[in-house]
Scaffold this active site. Structure first.
Site, short mmCIF file in Angstrom:
data_model
loop_
_atom_site.label_atom_id
_atom_site.label_comp_id
_atom_site.label_asym_id
_atom_site.label_seq_id
_atom_site.Cartn_x
_atom_site.Cartn_y
_atom_site.Cartn_z
N ARG A 161 0.85 -1.20 0.00
CA ARG A 161 0.00 0.00 0.00
C ARG A 161 0.89 1.25 0.00
O ARG A 161 0.61 2.22 -0.68
CB ARG A 161 -0.91 0.05 1.24
CG ARG A 161 -1.76 -1.18 1.54
CD ARG A 161 -3.02 -1.21 0.73
NE ARG A 161 -2.78 -1.62 -0.63
CZ ARG A 161 -2.44 -2.87 -1.01
NH1 ARG A 161 -2.29 -3.82 -0.13
NH2 ARG A 161 -2.25 -3.16 -2.27
N ASN A 164 -8.65 7.99 5.61
CA ASN A 164 -7.72 7.38 4.66
C ASN A 164 -6.29 7.41 5.19
O ASN A 164 -5.88 8.36 5.85
CB ASN A 164 -7.78 8.10 3.31
CG ASN A 164 -9.17 8.01 2.70
OD1 ASN A 164 -9.94 7.14 3.09
ND2 ASN A 164 -9.49 8.90 1.77
N HIS A 173 -7.30 7.39 11.21
CA HIS A 173 -6.96 5.96 11.15
C HIS A 173 -5.47 5.72 10.86
O HIS A 173 -5.09 4.64 10.45
CB HIS A 173 -7.83 5.25 10.09
CG HIS A 173 -9.26 5.14 10.50
ND1 HIS A 173 -10.27 4.77 9.63
CD2 HIS A 173 -9.87 5.34 11.70
CE1 HIS A 173 -11.43 4.76 10.28
NE2 HIS A 173 -11.22 5.11 11.52
N CYS A 201 6.67 2.38 17.20
CA CYS A 201 7.20 1.36 18.10
C CYS A 201 6.10 1.01 19.09
O CYS A 201 5.60 1.89 19.81
CB CYS A 201 8.44 1.88 18.82
SG CYS A 201 8.97 0.75 20.12
#
Ligand code: APR
Length: 235
Positions: A57, A92, A109, A117
């Site tokens: 992606r 997105n 998101h 981490c």
């Protein structure tokens, strides 16, 4: 200044930029079941698969075919014309809003270009592929770095800032989102409670379309620039 225009965007705004939506007719996201790549359990079960999936992606963002479309540019133009008044909240994980010029932007998101981490919560910007054995600079151990993406069952980012803006907005615009995933799907109700004008721009009626005052059922690349021109002409 508190923004008076809050815009929620989803996968539909990036379709005309060459990025597929989540809920394709076959129920798969880029040929994977969502629970195999977008849950904390999937990452524990098969970190290789999950890293590889997000690497693909991420690399897609650098392909020539993927670039902001007229809808992304129109929202950036709106922000430039009304400095301080516009907040874009996107579900997105691509970088198309910022590439088009949006600056007051929340990635609720997460972002493909960030790794986190899991031990220290330190976030690293990257354009490279990641792998399970990668060492992080903060703890120096392997296995802690994960995509900085909000997976199913996890808390979205910057929710306080989102609700603060929604609570006092005058216009709430939802673009290219199916209304299946909360809390984003509940934003329209918060805007309604604040007395805002609420507008949905989506190719088809979303699952929550009845909550909106107005609807434009069309592709974002055509409908968003037209809507933005209307707003800019209105004052
Ligand atoms: N213009 C406008 N809307 C479009 C276009 C277009 N060109 N093409 C498709 N759409 C609409 C579809 O009709 C659909 O209703 O965009 C919507 C996309 O819906 P989803 O694929 O469900 O995407 P989204 O709502 O952003 O998903 C929310 O779910 O998987 C999780 O975390 C992930 O952020 C994602 C969240």
């Amino acid at each position: 200044m508190t923004p008076s225009i809050v815009i929620l965007t989803g996968a539909g705004i990036s379709v005309e930029s060459g990025i597929r939506t989540f809920r394709a007719a076959d129920g798969l996201w880029e040929d994977h079941r969502i629970e195999d790549v977008a849950t904390p359990e999937a990452f524990v079960r098969d970190p290789w698969l999950v890293h590889r999936f997000y690497n693909q992606r991420r690399q897609q963002l650098f392909s020539e075919a993927v670039k902001p479309n007229a809808a992304h540019y129109a929202l950036a133009k709106l922000e430039q014309a009304r400095p301080g008044e516009v907040l874009v909240i996107t579900q997105n994980i691509d970088n198309l809003h910022e590439r088009a010029g949006s600056r007051n932007l929340i990635h609720m998101h997460g972002e493909l270009l960030n790794l986190r981490c899991a031990a220290s919560e330190v976030v690293y910007r990257t354009e490279q592929d990641s792998m399970p054995e990668d060492l992080c600079d903060c703890c120096g151990s392997g296995g802690n770095l994960r995509p900085d993406i909000v997976w199913f069952g996890e808390m979205p980012m910057q929710m306080e800032a989102c609700y603060q803006a929604l609570d006092s907005c005058e216009l709430f615009l939802s673009i290219g989102t199916s209304g299946n995933v909360y809390p984003a799907a509940g934003f329209v109700e918060v805007a309604n409670a604040a007395g805002a004008r609420t507008v949905e721009i989506n190719l088809e009626p979303s699952r929550i379309h009845t909550a909106f005052d107005e609807h434009v059922h069309a592709g974002a690349g055509e409908a968003v620039p037209q809507f933005v021109e209307q707003i800019l002409r209105s004052v």
